[in-house]
Design an enzyme around this catalytic site. Structure first.
Site, PDB file in Angstrom:
ATOM      1  N   LYS A  56      -1.806  -2.901   7.748  1.00  0.00           N
ATOM      2  CA  LYS A  56      -3.082  -2.133   8.858  1.00  0.00           C
ATOM      3  C   LYS A  56      -3.433  -3.394   9.605  1.00  0.00           C
ATOM      4  CE  LYS A  56      -5.964  -0.677   5.385  1.00  0.00           C
ATOM      5  NZ  LYS A  56      -7.332  -0.665   4.428  1.00  0.00           N
TER       6      LYS A  56
ATOM      7  N   TYR B 210      -2.196 -18.574   7.310  1.00  0.00           N
ATOM      8  CA  TYR B 210      -1.038 -17.917   7.079  1.00  0.00           C
ATOM      9  C   TYR B 210       0.290 -18.441   7.023  1.00  0.00           C
ATOM     10  CZ  TYR B 210      -5.016 -15.102   5.438  1.00  0.00           C
ATOM     11  OH  TYR B 210      -6.021 -14.919   4.475  1.00  0.00           O
TER      12      TYR B 210
ATOM     13  N   ARG C  79       0.620  -1.289  -0.044  1.00  0.00           N
ATOM     14  CA  ARG C  79      -0.298   0.043  -0.196  1.00  0.00           C
ATOM     15  C   ARG C  79       1.069   1.271  -0.004  1.00  0.00           C
ATOM     16  NH1 ARG C  79      -2.320  -4.187   3.968  1.00  0.00           N
ATOM     17  NH2 ARG C  79      -3.733  -4.423   3.229  1.00  0.00           N
TER      18      ARG C  79
ATOM     19  N   HIS D 133      -2.473   3.460  -6.533  1.00  0.00           N
ATOM     20  CA  HIS D 133      -3.887   1.979  -5.627  1.00  0.00           C
ATOM     21  C   HIS D 133      -3.502   0.279  -6.904  1.00  0.00           C
ATOM     22  CE1 HIS D 133      -4.695  -0.816  -2.792  1.00  0.00           C
ATOM     23  NE2 HIS D 133      -6.081  -0.389  -2.775  1.00  0.00           N
TER      24      HIS D 133
ATOM     25  N   ARG E 203      -0.885  -1.821  -7.008  1.00  0.00           N
ATOM     26  CA  ARG E 203      -0.669  -3.142  -6.018  1.00  0.00           C
ATOM     27  C   ARG E 203      -1.820  -3.960  -6.234  1.00  0.00           C
ATOM     28  NH1 ARG E 203      -1.302  -4.786  -0.314  1.00  0.00           N
ATOM     29  NH2 ARG E 203      -3.042  -4.849   0.437  1.00  0.00           N
TER      30      ARG E 203
END
Length: 301
Positions: free
Chosen positions: A179, A282, A156, A247, A250
């Site tokens: 985030k 993950y 980002r 953006h 991305r």
């Protein structure tokens, strides 16, 4: 008040000077706005600042309608209207019009949708043109590095700008805080590492470990808007759609990897997306496997 120019060439030269030195716009933008002004003069017959300043909404609508018949789309029409408004506003100041009121016109409605991916070549060309178009070489190197971090590593823009001097020198991977303070490790292609290294070598400000890696022209942390503006100017020159924002690079990163065989779990890990289920899924993707998936799938690797 200075004596107004009397020739078409004088009018356009003054407009160019205002854009290039008064507003410090890029050469490409100056050229595009100059072409728009020249078309307006030819279409309306305006021959001095006073007649340009006096152009009304009806005259402008007729001119823009002709342009639409020539085949320009909504985005181009909106851009042309913006350039015309700026030219008329400048004409009013040159003519001594203190009211400085502009003809009231509504621009075309532009549909806002999800970011569309650009092609791999367009992504790299966008970053290259931003570098070439910058006022100073180190600023061009900076903006190119930021854009390549977004396309080449899926960052980002806020994540790229949160990097500090402590992240140098870059290796094959980079730890990013996204985030929700969630950390992830992203692989870095050689082209991305080289771009960041070139910026770091050219930057006139000391890149201390506890300070922002990417700096503004006066040495402070780089603001997102500066990169966005540079990309906006470049995409106009390249003829890319308005959706080709930083953006969207991305978004292109994700689309291109997925289209070239990356699995969703690896992709979500690379992007730092939150999962609806357990995030433990993950942790099962080991670093070596992730790096191999990235290198095999990314079209610029």
């Amino acid at each position: 008040m200075t004596t107004p120019p009397t020739t078409r060439a004088d009018l356009l030269e003054s407009w160019h000077e205002h854009l290039a030195h008064g507003r410090r716009l890029s050469p490409h933008t100056v050229r595009a706005y100059g072409t728009t002004a020249a078309r307006l003069l030819d279409a309306t017959g305006a021959a001095d600042w006073a007649s340009i300043a006096a152009l009304d909404a009806r005259s402008l609508r007729e001119h823009l309608a002709t342009r639409r018949l020539a085949g320009i789309g909504n985005v181009s029409a909106a851009r042309e209207l913006s350039a015309i408004r700026g030219f008329i506003a400048f004409a009013k100041t040159q003519a001594g019009d203190t009211a400085n009121t502009l003809p009231r016109m509504r621009g075309p409605r532009i549909k806002r949708g999800l970011p569309r991916p650009v092609t791999p070549d367009d992504a790299v060309n966008l970053a290259a043109l931003v570098a070439d178009d910058a006022q100073q070489a180190w600023i061009g190197a900076r903006d190119r590095a930021v854009l390549l971090l977004m396309y080449g590593a899926g960052l980002r823009i806020a994540e790229a700008l949160s990097l500090t001097g402590a992240d140098l020198p870059l290796g094959e991977t980079l730890r990013v805080t996204g985030k929700g303070s969630k950390q992830r490790v992203v692989p870095l292609l050689p082209i991305v590492r080289q771009a960041v290294d070139a910026y770091a070598a050219a930057c006139p400000w000391p890149l201390a470990r506890d300070q922002a890696l990417f700096r503004g022209a006066k040495g402070g942390p780089l603001a997102q808007g500066m990169v966005q503006k540079a990309a906006a100017r470049a995409r106009i020159v390249l003829g890319l759609p308005a959706t080709a924002t930083p953006h969207a690079l991305r978004h292109s990163f994700a689309t291109h990897l997925l289209g070239n065989g990356a699995d969703l779990r690896s992709l979500q890990e690379l992007l730092g997306h939150a999962s609806l289920g357990s995030t433990q899924i993950y942790t099962q993707v080991d670093a070596a496997s992730l790096l191999e998936t990235y290198r095999r799938a990314h079209p610029r690797s």
